[in-house]
Design an enzyme around this catalytic site. Structure first.
Site, PDB file in Angstrom:
ATOM      1  CB  THR A 121      -0.793  -0.039   1.293  1.00 54.76           C
ATOM      2  OG1 THR A 121      -1.829  -0.963   1.137  1.00 54.76           O
ATOM      3  CG2 THR A 121      -1.895   1.146   1.335  1.00 54.76           C
ATOM      4  CD  GLU A 149      -3.343  -5.958   1.195  1.00 54.43           C
ATOM      5  OE1 GLU A 149      -4.267  -6.679   1.290  1.00 54.43           O
ATOM      6  OE2 GLU A 149      -2.922  -5.167   1.900  1.00 54.43           O
ATOM      7  CE  LYS A 202      -5.308  -1.731   1.225  1.00 49.83           C
ATOM      8  NZ  LYS A 202      -4.152  -2.632   1.541  1.00 49.83           N
ATOM      9  CB  ALA A 250     -22.125  -1.120  16.799  1.00 57.21           C
ATOM     10  CB  CYS A 258      -5.059  -2.708   6.707  1.00 49.53           C
ATOM     11  SG  CYS A 258      -3.925  -3.825   6.054  1.00 49.53           S
ATOM     12  CE  LYS A 318      -9.243 -10.024  10.734  1.00 50.27           C
ATOM     13  NZ  LYS A 318      -9.725  -9.931   9.402  1.00 50.27           N
ATOM     14  NE  ARG A 325       0.806  -5.836  12.901  1.00 46.99           N
ATOM     15  CZ  ARG A 325       1.082  -6.107  11.673  1.00 46.99           C
ATOM     16  NH1 ARG A 325       1.765  -5.394  10.894  1.00 46.99           N
ATOM     17  NH2 ARG A 325       0.488  -7.038  11.216  1.00 46.99           N
TER      18      ARG A 325
HETATM   19  C1  UDX Z   1      -8.494  -4.842   6.275  1.00 52.40           C
HETATM   20  C2  UDX Z   1      -9.625  -4.818   4.869  1.00 52.40           C
HETATM   21  O1  UDX Z   1     -10.811  -5.408   5.090  1.00 52.40           O
HETATM   22  C3  UDX Z   1      -8.744  -5.574   4.019  1.00 52.40           C
HETATM   23  O2  UDX Z   1      -9.453  -5.437   2.547  1.00 52.40           O
HETATM   24  C4  UDX Z   1      -7.613  -4.663   3.649  1.00 52.40           C
HETATM   25  O3  UDX Z   1      -6.622  -4.756   2.311  1.00 52.40           O
HETATM   26  C5  UDX Z   1      -6.705  -5.042   5.047  1.00 52.40           C
HETATM   27  O4  UDX Z   1      -7.339  -4.292   5.760  1.00 52.40           O
HETATM   28  P1  UDX Z   1      -8.196  -6.747   8.123  1.00 52.40           P
HETATM   29  O5  UDX Z   1      -7.299  -5.496   8.797  1.00 52.40           O
HETATM   30  O6  UDX Z   1      -7.706  -7.950   8.082  1.00 52.40           O
HETATM   31  O7  UDX Z   1      -8.531  -6.152   6.713  1.00 52.40           O
HETATM   32  O8  UDX Z   1      -9.517  -6.748   9.150  1.00 52.40           O
HETATM   33  P2  UDX Z   1     -11.160  -6.400   8.819  1.00 52.40           P
HETATM   34  O9  UDX Z   1     -11.687  -7.829   8.834  1.00 52.40           O
HETATM   35  O10 UDX Z   1     -11.454  -5.601   7.638  1.00 52.40           O
HETATM   36  O11 UDX Z   1     -11.484  -5.796  10.146  1.00 52.40           O
HETATM   37  C6  UDX Z   1     -10.766  -4.605  10.575  1.00 52.40           C
HETATM   38  C7  UDX Z   1     -11.138  -4.102  11.862  1.00 52.40           C
HETATM   39  O12 UDX Z   1     -12.610  -3.748  11.723  1.00 52.40           O
HETATM   40  C8  UDX Z   1     -11.208  -5.302  13.099  1.00 52.40           C
HETATM   41  O13 UDX Z   1     -10.669  -4.865  14.197  1.00 52.40           O
HETATM   42  C9  UDX Z   1     -12.815  -5.666  13.235  1.00 52.40           C
HETATM   43  O14 UDX Z   1     -13.157  -5.970  14.583  1.00 52.40           O
HETATM   44  C10 UDX Z   1     -13.565  -4.115  12.956  1.00 52.40           C
HETATM   45  N1  UDX Z   1     -14.919  -4.162  12.348  1.00 52.40           N
HETATM   46  C11 UDX Z   1     -15.042  -4.857  10.905  1.00 52.40           C
HETATM   47  C12 UDX Z   1     -15.811  -3.858  12.956  1.00 52.40           C
HETATM   48  O15 UDX Z   1     -15.588  -3.124  14.377  1.00 52.40           O
HETATM   49  N2  UDX Z   1     -17.026  -3.785  12.531  1.00 52.40           N
HETATM   50  C13 UDX Z   1     -17.237  -4.185  11.370  1.00 52.40           C
HETATM   51  O16 UDX Z   1     -18.507  -4.165  10.856  1.00 52.40           O
HETATM   52  C14 UDX Z   1     -16.199  -4.683  10.660  1.00 52.40           C
END
Ligand code: UDX
Length: 438
Positions: A121, A149, A202, A250, A258, A318, A325
């Site tokens: 990125t 990505e 991105k 929520a 990311c 998650k 991180r």
């Molecule tokens: C993210 C993007 O989804 C992906 O496309 C990108 O390229 C990299 O960053 P990631 O960081 O692995 O992926 O996790 P993601 O599943 O998107 O969740 C990110 C955070 O948002 C988590 O802490 C999750 O708990 C939170 N989240 C997600 C919420 O609080 N509510 C939601 O509805 C969705």
């Protein structure tokens, strides 16, 4: 086709493995001998469901190779994927030192005209800068393709094989068509743009998803004060196909490698072109505040936290990842330590990361029961299946006075209250006793 992938971090490894899975000959290069030694034995340096099986399969099929020697790998290959990290500088900008160093390595290893595909990125305009840097260090031609990505940790392989789109950006038509051909076998729609637009797609995508999360969290905060219930509200909103139901959960904010990094970088990028991205700044601010939501509620429920046992279930940002991180767990622990709480934590796989940060300042438990026993309150941080599967009766049985503060909205409120458990879940304003002033 024959492809070199530089970097075996999260993005690089998933990219290399998936390109070999669709039939390409892929050599993954990393400077870390330790990582490469492990990978040669099909041991993944990252936790990602299914990745080790795919490494093993493609190594056995002679399509996937690992090494540290870029020059040897590039001898007869004219496509190189750059997937090195672009960590965040203290001022929010993306740190490009690894990318630039890898670009110079590529230039010095080139023996023919080469296509460089950037998956890292990077701020808009970086691909052109990398092109110049390579050209200054080689006699051969280089064409750049930006291929951002969209991989979620924990479901990266699903995203790569079943994603919504593949974005390819280039200012060189021939290079663009070659990389489109590389990606054809994924059978996912390919959207072609110029270099700069792909770079922006991105950042804009991640910033938009982060905005959805902060938006729904703010609605949740208002629900708490107005008698509405956020789960009903987000379901009702999501039924409108213009809004969509995804990323409307929520909770206690977004974390990970990311969203926090990319939103900070985009806000910074906007600043460099004299644009004050007010909306995105607010998204970031709301998220920081939301991470402390459970602590705010806890402080209204348990007076004087000094010496009191507080249990945290889940530490990862998650489920299905050991990544901590920017996780809410870190700021919550910092805050509870200041208040003098006796913190006990449990996570199926992310404990080591938290231990590296907090050492013996907190207690690391081996299971859920030992974590919650005699606790004054339990804070639900990550919605692991194991944590979702807890039978509420165990809170009642093991805790001193059962108070459960749920940051991920995973339990049934009626069941909790029928057992006499004090239950708070973010955004539920239907229980008057839990209306907060937050
Ligand atoms: C993210 C993007 O989804 C992906 O496309 C990108 O390229 C990299 O960053 P990631 O960081 O692995 O992926 O996790 P993601 O599943 O998107 O969740 C990110 C955070 O948002 C988590 O802490 C999750 O708990 C939170 N989240 C997600 C919420 O609080 N509510 C939601 O509805 C969705």
């Amino acid at each position: 086709m024959e492809i070199v992938v530089i970097g075996t971090g999260y993005v690089g490894l998933v990219t290399g493995v998936s390109l070999s899975e669709i039939g390409h000959q892929v050599t993954c290069i990393d400077t870390s001998i330790e990582k490469i030694t492990k990978l040669k034995k099909s041991i993944s340096p990252i936790y990602e469901p299914g990745i080790e099986e795919l490494i093993e399969k493609n190594v056995a099929a002679n399509r996937l190779f690992f090494g540290t020697d870029l020059q040897a790998a590039m001898k007869n290959k004219k496509i190189v994927y750059l997937t090195v990290g672009t960590p965040q500088n203290p001022d929010g900008t993306a740190n490009l030192v690894y990318l630039e160093a890898a670009a110079i390595d590529i230039a010095k290893s080139m023996v023919q005209d080469t296509i460089v595909v950037v998956k890292s990125t990077v701020p808009v305009g970086t691909n052109e800068k990398i092109k110049k840097l390579i050209e200054e260090n080689t006699q051969f031609n280089v064409a750049m393709v930006s291929n951002p990505e969209f991989l979620r940790e924990g479901s990266a392989l699903v995203d790569v094989f079943e994603g919504d789109r593949i974005v390819l950006g280039a200012n060189d038509k021939k290079a663009l068509e070659t990389i489109a051909e590389v990606n054809n076998a994924f059978a996912i729609p390919i959207y072609k743009t110029n270099l700069e637009s792909a770079e922006m797609i991105k950042y804009a995508s991640n910033a938009f998803l982060a905005t959805k999360i902060s938006f729904i969290n703010e609605i949740a905060n208002i629900c708490e004060k107005t008698g509405a219930n956020i789960e009903q509200v987000s379901t009702g909103m999501g039924l409108d196909s213009r809004i969509g139901s995804k990323f409307l959960n929520a909770g206690i904010g977004y974390g990970g490698s990311c969203f926090p990094k990319d939103t900070a970088a985009l806000s910074q990028i906007a600043g460099t072109v004299n644009h004050d991205f007010k909306l995105l700044k607010a998204v970031i601010e709301v998220n920081e505040k939301q991470k402390l939501k459970l602590v705010d509620v806890l402080k209204t429920e348990v007076s004087h936290l000094q010496g009191k046992k507080i249990a945290l279930l889940g530490l990862a940002f998650k489920p299905e990842t050991d990544d901590i991180r920017e996780s809410a767990s870190q700021v919550i622990i910092e805050n509870l330590l200041v208040a003098g709480a006796n913190i006990h934590v449990y996570d199926p796989i992310a404990q080591a990361g938290i231990q590296a940060v907090f050492g013996d300042e907190i207690v690391y438990e081996k299971d859920i029961e030992s974590t919650i026993i005699e606790a004054e309150a339990v804070l639900i941080i990550t919605e692991w299946d194991e944590i979702k599967a807890i039978k509420p009766a165990i809170f009642k049985k093991l805790m001193r006075q059962p108070i459960v503060l749920d940051g991920r909205l995973i339990y049934n409120k009626a069941e909790m209250s029928s057992l006499g458990i004090k239950y708070y879940s973010v955004g539920d304003g239907t229980n008057a006793s839990y209306k907060t002033d937050y």
